[in-house]
Design a protein around this motif. Structure first.
Motif, PDB file in Angstrom:
ATOM      1  N   ASP A 117       0.834  -1.210   0.000  1.00 34.37           N
ATOM      2  CA  ASP A 117       0.000   0.000   0.000  1.00 34.37           C
ATOM      3  C   ASP A 117       0.866   1.258   0.000  1.00 34.37           C
ATOM      4  N   GLU A 118       1.892   1.250   0.818  1.00 31.37           N
ATOM      5  CA  GLU A 118       2.761   2.427   0.918  1.00 31.37           C
ATOM      6  C   GLU A 118       3.518   2.664  -0.383  1.00 31.37           C
ATOM      7  N   ILE A 119       3.964   1.594  -1.033  1.00 32.87           N
ATOM      8  CA  ILE A 119       4.650   1.741  -2.325  1.00 32.87           C
ATOM      9  C   ILE A 119       3.677   2.282  -3.366  1.00 32.87           C
ATOM     10  N   ASN A 120       2.465   1.722  -3.419  1.00 34.97           N
ATOM     11  CA  ASN A 120       1.472   2.159  -4.409  1.00 34.97           C
ATOM     12  C   ASN A 120       1.065   3.614  -4.208  1.00 34.97           C
ATOM     13  N   LYS A 121       0.963   4.065  -2.957  1.00 33.16           N
ATOM     14  CA  LYS A 121       0.557   5.448  -2.665  1.00 33.16           C
ATOM     15  C   LYS A 121       1.753   6.387  -2.565  1.00 33.16           C
ATOM     16  N   ALA A 122       2.966   5.846  -2.653  1.00 29.29           N
ATOM     17  CA  ALA A 122       4.223   6.611  -2.592  1.00 29.29           C
ATOM     18  C   ALA A 122       4.364   7.409  -1.294  1.00 29.29           C
ATOM     19  N   THR A 123       3.761   6.925  -0.215  1.00 28.65           N
ATOM     20  CA  THR A 123       3.863   7.590   1.075  1.00 28.65           C
ATOM     21  C   THR A 123       3.883   6.546   2.185  1.00 28.65           C
ATOM     22  N   LEU A 124       4.858   6.657   3.079  1.00 24.29           N
ATOM     23  CA  LEU A 124       4.870   5.786   4.244  1.00 24.29           C
ATOM     24  C   LEU A 124       3.703   6.144   5.162  1.00 24.29           C
ATOM     25  N   MET A 125       3.296   5.208   5.991  1.00 26.81           N
ATOM     26  CA  MET A 125       2.232   5.370   6.985  1.00 26.81           C
ATOM     27  C   MET A 125       0.828   5.377   6.381  1.00 26.81           C
ATOM     28  N   GLY A 179      -0.581   2.504   4.947  1.00 30.12           N
ATOM     29  CA  GLY A 179      -1.117   1.141   4.920  1.00 30.12           C
ATOM     30  C   GLY A 179      -1.285   0.574   6.317  1.00 30.12           C
ATOM     31  N   ASP A 180      -1.422  -0.745   6.376  1.00 28.94           N
ATOM     32  CA  ASP A 180      -1.606  -1.438   7.657  1.00 28.94           C
ATOM     33  C   ASP A 180      -0.416  -1.252   8.586  1.00 28.94           C
ATOM     34  N   GLN A 181       0.789  -1.181   8.027  1.00 32.00           N
ATOM     35  CA  GLN A 181       1.991  -1.006   8.842  1.00 32.00           C
ATOM     36  C   GLN A 181       1.936   0.331   9.591  1.00 32.00           C
ATOM     37  N   GLY A 182       1.508   1.383   8.900  1.00 31.75           N
ATOM     38  CA  GLY A 182       1.386   2.694   9.543  1.00 31.75           C
ATOM     39  C   GLY A 182       0.322   2.706  10.627  1.00 31.75           C
ATOM     40  N   ALA A 183      -0.825   2.081  10.333  1.00 29.75           N
ATOM     41  CA  ALA A 183      -1.904   2.006  11.327  1.00 29.75           C
ATOM     42  C   ALA A 183      -1.441   1.229  12.558  1.00 29.75           C
ATOM     43  N   LEU A 184      -0.714   0.134  12.339  1.00 25.20           N
ATOM     44  CA  LEU A 184      -0.197  -0.657  13.451  1.00 25.20           C
ATOM     45  C   LEU A 184       0.781   0.168  14.287  1.00 25.20           C
ATOM     46  N   LEU A 185       1.668   0.915  13.628  1.00 25.01           N
ATOM     47  CA  LEU A 185       2.625   1.741  14.365  1.00 25.01           C
ATOM     48  C   LEU A 185       1.897   2.766  15.235  1.00 25.01           C
ATOM     49  N   ILE A 186       0.909   3.444  14.678  1.00 21.40           N
ATOM     50  CA  ILE A 186       0.165   4.452  15.450  1.00 21.40           C
ATOM     51  C   ILE A 186      -0.499   3.807  16.668  1.00 21.40           C
ATOM     52  N   ASN A 187      -1.115   2.639  16.476  1.00 26.77           N
ATOM     53  CA  ASN A 187      -1.750   1.947  17.605  1.00 26.77           C
ATOM     54  C   ASN A 187      -0.726   1.527  18.659  1.00 26.77           C
ATOM     55  N   LEU A 188       0.432   1.055  18.221  1.00 27.06           N
ATOM     56  CA  LEU A 188       1.479   0.649  19.163  1.00 27.06           C
ATOM     57  C   LEU A 188       2.030   1.844  19.944  1.00 27.06           C
ATOM     58  N   VAL A 189       2.226   2.968  19.255  1.00 24.72           N
ATOM     59  CA  VAL A 189       2.710   4.180  19.947  1.00 24.72           C
ATOM     60  C   VAL A 189       1.681   4.629  20.978  1.00 24.72           C
ATOM     61  N   ASN A 190       0.409   4.651  20.601  1.00 24.95           N
ATOM     62  CA  ASN A 190      -0.638   5.054  21.550  1.00 24.95           C
ATOM     63  C   ASN A 190      -0.694   4.107  22.749  1.00 24.95           C
ATOM     64  N   TYR A 191      -0.550   2.810  22.506  1.00 23.28           N
ATOM     65  CA  TYR A 191      -0.547   1.827  23.589  1.00 23.28           C
ATOM     66  C   TYR A 191       0.671   2.053  24.498  1.00 23.28           C
TER      67      TYR A 191
END
Length: 194
Positions: free
Chosen positions: A37-45, A47-59
């Motif tokens: 997803d990130e490659i296709n949209k040419a932006t990190l954060m 796709g699912d990896q970005g959503a997971l990171l945000i949830n982990l940081v909040n936790y």
């Protein structure tokens, strides 16, 4: 931000999100690879990896970080390598060198106080660029190490590759790993074991 890619590597331009908050803490997250997803949209954060990171940081902020001052920090994210990897060891070396140089240049620009590395390949590869301590710690997950690049001293905390966690088949094993990764993130944000 970009550095010139060698001829054997296609031009590479992936947008790197950055959040600026007036804080003494500046955290850089290094993904091992971007998601499809990130490659296709040419932006990190994006796709699912970005959503997971945000949830982990909040936790991590909710459950592991005590000081209110540590909960607010500027952050950015960059990826170490892109996929798929080229075939042939010479091509791979050029490829790894380009991406390592790209990350090291971004570290000099962003000037983080802490870096959280998802996966071990970046730390293993910068060992060949004069950062001898990096490889010995690359698999000691959650252990903060001190590294200096361009007179900028910061803490590095290695942890698990998020894309590997997203591909995990066991929900029970995944939830245990996510709690551990959240604790590693807290250690990176604060700069010491939590």
């Amino acid at each position: 931000f970009d550095i010139k890619a060698p001829n054997k590597i296609k031009p590479y331009n992936l947008s790197l999100p950055i959040t600026e908050i007036k804080s003494k803490n500046r955290v850089l997250f290094i993904f091992e690879t971007p998601s499809t997803d990130e490659i296709n949209k040419a932006t990190l954060m994006t796709g699912d990896q970005g959503a997971l990171l945000i949830n982990l940081v909040n936790y991590a902020k909710k459950h592991f970080i005590v000081d209110k001052e540590d909960k607010d920090f500027s952050w950015s994210v960059i990826n170490y390598i892109n996929s798929p990897l080229p075939k042939g060891s010479e091509s791979r070396t050029i490829y790894y060198d380009y991406f390592a140089d790209r990350v090291l240049a971004y570290i000099k620009k962003f000037k983080p106080t802490s870096i959280i590395v998802f996966g071990y390949k970046f730390l293993r590869h910068i060992n060949s660029k004069g950062f001898a301590k990096a490889e010995q710690y690359s698999k000691k997950l959650g252990i903060p190490i001190s590294i200096t690049i361009a007179e900028n001293n910061f803490t590095v905390v290695p942890t698990l590759n998020l894309l590997n966690l997203l591909d995990a088949s066991s929900e029970e094993g995944l939830s245990n790993c996510l709690g551990i990764v959240a604790k590693h993130i807290a250690t990176g944000i604060v700069g010491k074991l939590q």
